[in-house]
Design a protein around this motif. Structure first.
Motif, PDB file in Angstrom:
ATOM      1  N   TYR A  11       0.830  -1.205   0.000  1.00 26.30           N
ATOM      2  CA  TYR A  11       0.000   0.000   0.000  1.00 26.30           C
ATOM      3  C   TYR A  11       0.870   1.263   0.000  1.00 26.30           C
ATOM      4  N   GLY A  12       2.069   1.167   0.570  1.00 30.77           N
ATOM      5  CA  GLY A  12       3.000   2.286   0.478  1.00 30.77           C
ATOM      6  C   GLY A  12       3.425   2.544  -0.955  1.00 30.77           C
ATOM      7  N   ALA A  13       3.710   1.459  -1.690  1.00 33.96           N
ATOM      8  CA  ALA A  13       4.064   1.611  -3.107  1.00 33.96           C
ATOM      9  C   ALA A  13       2.888   2.164  -3.899  1.00 33.96           C
ATOM     10  N   ALA A  14       1.687   1.679  -3.610  1.00 32.50           N
ATOM     11  CA  ALA A  14       0.492   2.180  -4.298  1.00 32.50           C
ATOM     12  C   ALA A  14       0.276   3.666  -3.999  1.00 32.50           C
ATOM     13  N   THR A  15       0.514   4.064  -2.742  1.00 27.20           N
ATOM     14  CA  THR A  15       0.379   5.471  -2.375  1.00 27.20           C
ATOM     15  C   THR A  15       1.391   6.324  -3.121  1.00 27.20           C
ATOM     16  N   GLN A  16       2.607   5.825  -3.266  1.00 23.20           N
ATOM     17  CA  GLN A  16       3.621   6.557  -4.025  1.00 23.20           C
ATOM     18  C   GLN A  16       3.188   6.749  -5.479  1.00 23.20           C
ATOM     19  N   LEU A  17       2.636   5.705  -6.080  1.00 25.41           N
ATOM     20  CA  LEU A  17       2.170   5.842  -7.462  1.00 25.41           C
ATOM     21  C   LEU A  17       1.062   6.882  -7.564  1.00 25.41           C
ATOM     22  N   LEU A  18       0.165   6.899  -6.572  1.00 23.70           N
ATOM     23  CA  LEU A  18      -0.907   7.891  -6.561  1.00 23.70           C
ATOM     24  C   LEU A  18      -0.343   9.305  -6.464  1.00 23.70           C
ATOM     25  N   LEU A  19       0.541   9.536  -5.512  1.00 19.03           N
ATOM     26  CA  LEU A  19       1.057  10.886  -5.322  1.00 19.03           C
ATOM     27  C   LEU A  19       1.969  11.304  -6.484  1.00 19.03           C
ATOM     28  N   GLN A  20       2.695  10.354  -7.041  1.00 21.67           N
ATOM     29  CA  GLN A  20       3.518  10.660  -8.211  1.00 21.67           C
ATOM     30  C   GLN A  20       2.648  11.120  -9.377  1.00 21.67           C
ATOM     31  N   ALA A  21       1.510  10.455  -9.561  1.00 19.25           N
ATOM     32  CA  ALA A  21       0.594  10.858 -10.636  1.00 19.25           C
ATOM     33  C   ALA A  21      -0.035  12.212 -10.343  1.00 19.25           C
ATOM     34  N   ALA A  22      -0.399  12.455  -9.078  1.00 13.81           N
ATOM     35  CA  ALA A  22      -1.042  13.723  -8.719  1.00 13.81           C
ATOM     36  C   ALA A  22      -0.077  14.900  -8.817  1.00 13.81           C
ATOM     37  N   SER A  23       1.207  14.657  -8.538  1.00 11.83           N
ATOM     38  CA  SER A  23       2.177  15.745  -8.473  1.00 11.83           C
ATOM     39  C   SER A  23       3.056  15.861  -9.707  1.00 11.83           C
ATOM     40  N   ASP A  24       3.130  14.793 -10.496  1.00 10.42           N
ATOM     41  CA  ASP A  24       4.065  14.709 -11.627  1.00 10.42           C
ATOM     42  C   ASP A  24       5.488  14.972 -11.158  1.00 10.42           C
ATOM     43  N   GLN A  25       5.845  14.370 -10.028  1.00 10.45           N
ATOM     44  CA  GLN A  25       7.172  14.520  -9.437  1.00 10.45           C
ATOM     45  C   GLN A  25       7.598  13.204  -8.797  1.00 10.45           C
ATOM     46  N   PRO A  26       8.895  13.036  -8.547  1.00 14.87           N
ATOM     47  CA  PRO A  26       9.321  11.910  -7.711  1.00 14.87           C
ATOM     48  C   PRO A  26       8.736  12.035  -6.303  1.00 14.87           C
ATOM     49  N   VAL A  27       8.559  10.912  -5.650  1.00 20.68           N
ATOM     50  CA  VAL A  27       7.996  10.895  -4.300  1.00 20.68           C
ATOM     51  C   VAL A  27       8.946  10.152  -3.367  1.00 20.68           C
ATOM     52  N   PHE A  28       8.717  10.330  -2.089  1.00 17.79           N
ATOM     53  CA  PHE A  28       9.581   9.782  -1.039  1.00 17.79           C
ATOM     54  C   PHE A  28       8.674   9.171   0.016  1.00 17.79           C
ATOM     55  N   LEU A  29       8.874   7.900   0.349  1.00 18.55           N
ATOM     56  CA  LEU A  29       8.089   7.233   1.383  1.00 18.55           C
ATOM     57  C   LEU A  29       8.808   7.423   2.719  1.00 18.55           C
ATOM     58  N   VAL A  30       8.185   8.167   3.618  1.00 15.07           N
ATOM     59  CA  VAL A  30       8.865   8.604   4.839  1.00 15.07           C
ATOM     60  C   VAL A  30       8.289   7.934   6.077  1.00 15.07           C
ATOM     61  N   ASP A  31       9.130   7.859   7.095  1.00 16.85           N
ATOM     62  CA  ASP A  31       8.692   7.635   8.473  1.00 16.85           C
ATOM     63  C   ASP A  31       8.599   8.999   9.149  1.00 16.85           C
ATOM     64  N   LEU A  32       7.559   9.200   9.938  1.00 16.16           N
ATOM     65  CA  LEU A  32       7.507  10.340  10.843  1.00 16.16           C
ATOM     66  C   LEU A  32       8.189   9.890  12.130  1.00 16.16           C
ATOM     67  N   VAL A  33       9.309  10.520  12.487  1.00 18.08           N
ATOM     68  CA  VAL A  33      10.106  10.011  13.606  1.00 18.08           C
ATOM     69  C   VAL A  33      10.135  10.940  14.811  1.00 18.08           C
ATOM     70  N   ASP A  34       9.542  12.125  14.701  1.00 22.36           N
ATOM     71  CA  ASP A  34       9.513  13.018  15.855  1.00 22.36           C
ATOM     72  C   ASP A  34       8.480  14.102  15.622  1.00 22.36           C
ATOM     73  N   LEU A  35       7.819  14.509  16.698  1.00 22.08           N
ATOM     74  CA  LEU A  35       6.977  15.706  16.720  1.00 22.08           C
ATOM     75  C   LEU A  35       7.291  16.435  18.016  1.00 22.08           C
ATOM     76  N   ASP A  36       7.718  17.678  17.888  1.00 20.14           N
ATOM     77  CA  ASP A  36       8.200  18.449  19.026  1.00 20.14           C
ATOM     78  C   ASP A  36       7.323  19.681  19.204  1.00 20.14           C
ATOM     79  N   ALA A  37       6.488  19.647  20.247  1.00 24.81           N
ATOM     80  CA  ALA A  37       5.574  20.763  20.482  1.00 24.81           C
ATOM     81  C   ALA A  37       6.337  22.048  20.798  1.00 24.81           C
ATOM     82  N   SER A  38       7.479  21.953  21.449  1.00 23.18           N
ATOM     83  CA  SER A  38       8.215  23.163  21.829  1.00 23.18           C
ATOM     84  C   SER A  38       8.777  23.878  20.603  1.00 23.18           C
ATOM     85  N   ASP A  39       9.150  23.131  19.571  1.00 28.55           N
ATOM     86  CA  ASP A  39       9.666  23.704  18.325  1.00 28.55           C
ATOM     87  C   ASP A  39       8.566  23.834  17.275  1.00 28.55           C
ATOM     88  N   ASP A  40       7.416  23.209  17.547  1.00 27.05           N
ATOM     89  CA  ASP A  40       6.266  23.178  16.637  1.00 27.05           C
ATOM     90  C   ASP A  40       6.633  22.595  15.267  1.00 27.05           C
TER      91      ASP A  40
END
Length: 462
Positions: free
Chosen positions: A307-336
Motif C-alpha cells: 500500500y506504500g508503493a500504491a500510495t507513491q504511485l498515486l502521489l507521483q501521478a497527482a504531483s508529476d514529481q518523484p515521491v519519497f516514502l517517509v517515516d515520521l520520527v519526531d513531533l516536538d511541540a516546543s519547536d512546533d
C-alpha cells in the motif's frame, strides 16, 4: 482513581540494533518517574530485547494481578509483542515512548516509530490505550495513568470534492503493477495488504517474488554494467570511495537487478523486504537503489509495504514529481515541528541545493549504499492510502519543509505542519495511521481529495 495505589505491570521494550546505552539511560529515567508516582511497580527494570524475555516478564506480571499494563517503548520495536501483551492482559493499557535530540547523527532510539506501529496494530484490534510521548522527568505522567484511554479514534469523512479530476487520476492508476519482493516483516501490520481489495479500489495489480530471485539477478549482473552505474552515481554523490567497495558493488547491483525486473515484467513500482536479508544474506543495502529508482519515477517501498508503493504511485501521478516514502520520527511541540526520515532513500532531487549529497552506510547494519542529505525547503504534501482501523481511507496532510540542518543521518527533513505539532501528534496516534507516508513537494491536496471522491474513499485530514 485519584489517591489510589495501583499495581503497574511494566514492560520495557527495546532492540539491540539501536543505542543500547542511551536506551538504558532513558529507561532509568522512566522508571524513576514511575516510582515517584507512589504506585507499586512489577516487572523488569531492564530492556526486553526478544520475545522469550518478554513472555517471561509477562508471565511474572500476570500472577501479580496488575491494575494497569505499561509498555515502555524505549527504542523502536515492531508491534508483535505489543499485540501479544494486549491480548494477554485485559487490564487498561498504556504506552510511553521517548523522543531523542535532533543532533544530526543516527536515530539512536526511533521510539516514536514504534509507538506509531503500535497505534496502528492496536487500532486494527479495536484496543484503546493511553499514551505519552515525552522525555523522562517531563511533567504529566498522571495523565497516562488515568482510567480513560487517551486515544479518540478519528472518523474519516466523505470527500466533498468534485470527482472529475480524480476520475482521471484513478483511471491512470488502473492497470499499474507493483512487484512485491519478499514478505513484510513480522509485527508490521502497517505493511499487510489484500491484493484483491487493492485491485478493487485502484485497479492496481500485485505480483509476488522472493528475495533470492532479486539476489540472483544482482549477482549475475555484468561487471561492466556495475562499473558504469558506479561512475554515473559518483557524478552527483560524494564519498563513494569512503565506503566498503565490495559492499558498494553489491548494492549497486541491486539497482541493476530492479531495472531488469522492471524491463521483464513491466512493473511500475516495487515493494521490497529490505531488511534484514539484504544485509545478512546478500551483503548490501537496497536503500540507495530505492533512491535512484524513485528519482526515475519507479517508486520503491521498503518493508514490502504494498500500500506504500500504491500510495507513491498515486502521489507521483497527482504531483508529476518523484515521491519519497517517509517515516515520521519526531513531533516536538516546543519547536512546533516534526521530522520525516528514512535510512537514505529520498530521490536526490529532494536534496537541499546548498548541500552536497554524500554516500553513507546504514546506521544499524553498517553497509552501503545510502544517500545522505537534508531535504530542501518548500511546501510539501503527505498522503497515505490507509487501512487504519480496518477501514480503507485516504489520510492527507500539508506542511512546509524548513531549511534546517540535518536532523538525523540518512535523508531527513524538518517540517512545520498546518496544524500545531502537538495536535499532529495526537491526530497521528488517534487515526491509527500507518508508519509510512508518501511525500511530494507542492500542494496536491485538491487533486487527492478529488481522487478520494472518485474512488469512494473517505478522507482524514491530519
Amino acid at each position: 482513581m485519584s489517591g489510589e495505589t495501583l499495581t503497574l505491570g511494566v514492560l520495557p521494550l527495546g532492540r539491540p540494533t539501536f543505542d543500547v546505552a542511551f536506551a538504558e539511560e532513558m529507561l532509568a529515567g522512566m522508571m524513576a518517574d514511575l516510582k515517584a508516582t507512589g504506585h507499586h511497580l512489577v516487572g523488569p527494570e531492564k530492556l526486553l530485547m526478544d520475545a522469550a524475555s518478554t513472555e517471561a516478564a509477562m508471565a511474572d506480571i500476570k500472577v501479580k494481578n496488575p491494575d494497569r499494563i505499561i509498555i515502555l517503548q524505549v527504542t523502536f520495536t515492531d508491534a508483535a509483542m505489543t499485540c501479544r501483551i494486549a491480548d494477554a492482559f485485559a487490564e487498561p493499557l498504556s504506552i510511553w515512548a521517548v523522543p531523542e535530540p535532533r543532533l544530526g547523527g543516527r536515530l539512536r532510539l526511533n521510539a516514536f516509530c514504534g509507538l506509531n506501529l503500535a497505534s496502528h496494530a492496536l487500532g486494527l484490534r479495536d484496543r484503546l490505550f493511553s499514551w505519552r510521548y515525552a522525555a523522562p522527568h517531563t511533567p504529566g505522567i498522571e495523565t497516562m495513568l488515568a482510567e480513560t484511554p487517551m486515544v479518540v479514534p478519528l472518523v474519516p469523512e466523505a470527500s466533498q470534492a468534485d470527482p472529475s479530476a480524480g476520475a482521471t487520476l484513478l483511471a491512470g492508476l488502473s492497470g499499474k503493477s507493483i512487484a512485491r519482493i519478499g514478505a513484510h516483516p513480522d509485527g508490521f501490520d502497517t505493511c499487510a495488504y489484500d491484493s484483491a481489495e487493492l485491485a478493487r479500489l485502484t485497479g492496481m495489480k500485485v505480483s509476488g517474488f522472493e528475495l533470492p530471485e532479486l539476489f540472483a539477478r544482482a549477482r549475475s549482473t555484468p561487471e561492466s554494467a556495475a562499473r558504469a552505474l558506479k561512475a554515473e552515481v559518483g557524478d552527483h554523490l560524494s564519498g563513494m570511495d569512503k565506503v566498503d567497495q565490495a559492499e558498494l558493488d553489491r548494492s549497486l547491483r541491486l539497482k541493476l537487478a530492479l531495472d531488469g525486473m522492471k524491463a521483464d515484467g513491466g512493473f511500475d513500482a516495487f515493494a521490497i523486504r529490505c531488511w534484514p536479508e539484504t544485509f545478512t544474506e546478500y551483503g548490501g543495502a537496497v536503500c540507495g537503489p530505492a533512491s535512484m529508482m524513485g528519482e526515475g519515477r519507479v517508486p520503491c517501498a521498503c518493508e514490502a509495504d504494498v500500500y506504500g508503493a500504491a500510495t507513491q504511485l498515486l502521489l507521483q501521478a497527482a504531483s508529476d514529481q518523484p515521491v519519497f516514502l517517509v517515516d515520521l520520527v519526531d513531533l516536538d511541540a516546543s519547536d512546533d515541528t516534526g521530522v520525516v526520515w528514512h535510512c537514505g532513500q529520498a530521490p536526490v532531487s529532494m536534496a537541499d541545493p546548498d548541500v552536497v549529497a554524500r554516500a553513507t552506510i546504514h546506521t544499524n547494519r553498517k553497509m552501503p549504499l545510502l544517500f545522505e542529505f537534508p531535504l530542501k525547503p518548500g511546501p510539501v504534501t503527505f498522503v497515505r492510502l490507509s487501512q487504519a482501523r480496518g477501514q480503507q481511507s485516504l489520510i492527507i496532510a500539508r506542511g512546509e519543509m524548513l531549511k534546517r540542518e540535518m536532523a538525523f543521518t540518512g535523508t531527513s527533513g524538518v517540517v512545520k505542519f498546518e496544524r500545531p505539532a502537538q495536535q499532529m501528534l495526537e491526530r497521528v496516534i488517534d487515526s491509527g495511521l500507518e508508519h509510512h507516508m508518501a511525500l511530494a513537494y507542492g500542494d496536491h491536496v485538491a487533486a487527492l481529495e478529488s481522487f478520494a471522491a472518485a474512488a469512494g474513499l473517505p478522507v482524514v485530514h491530519l
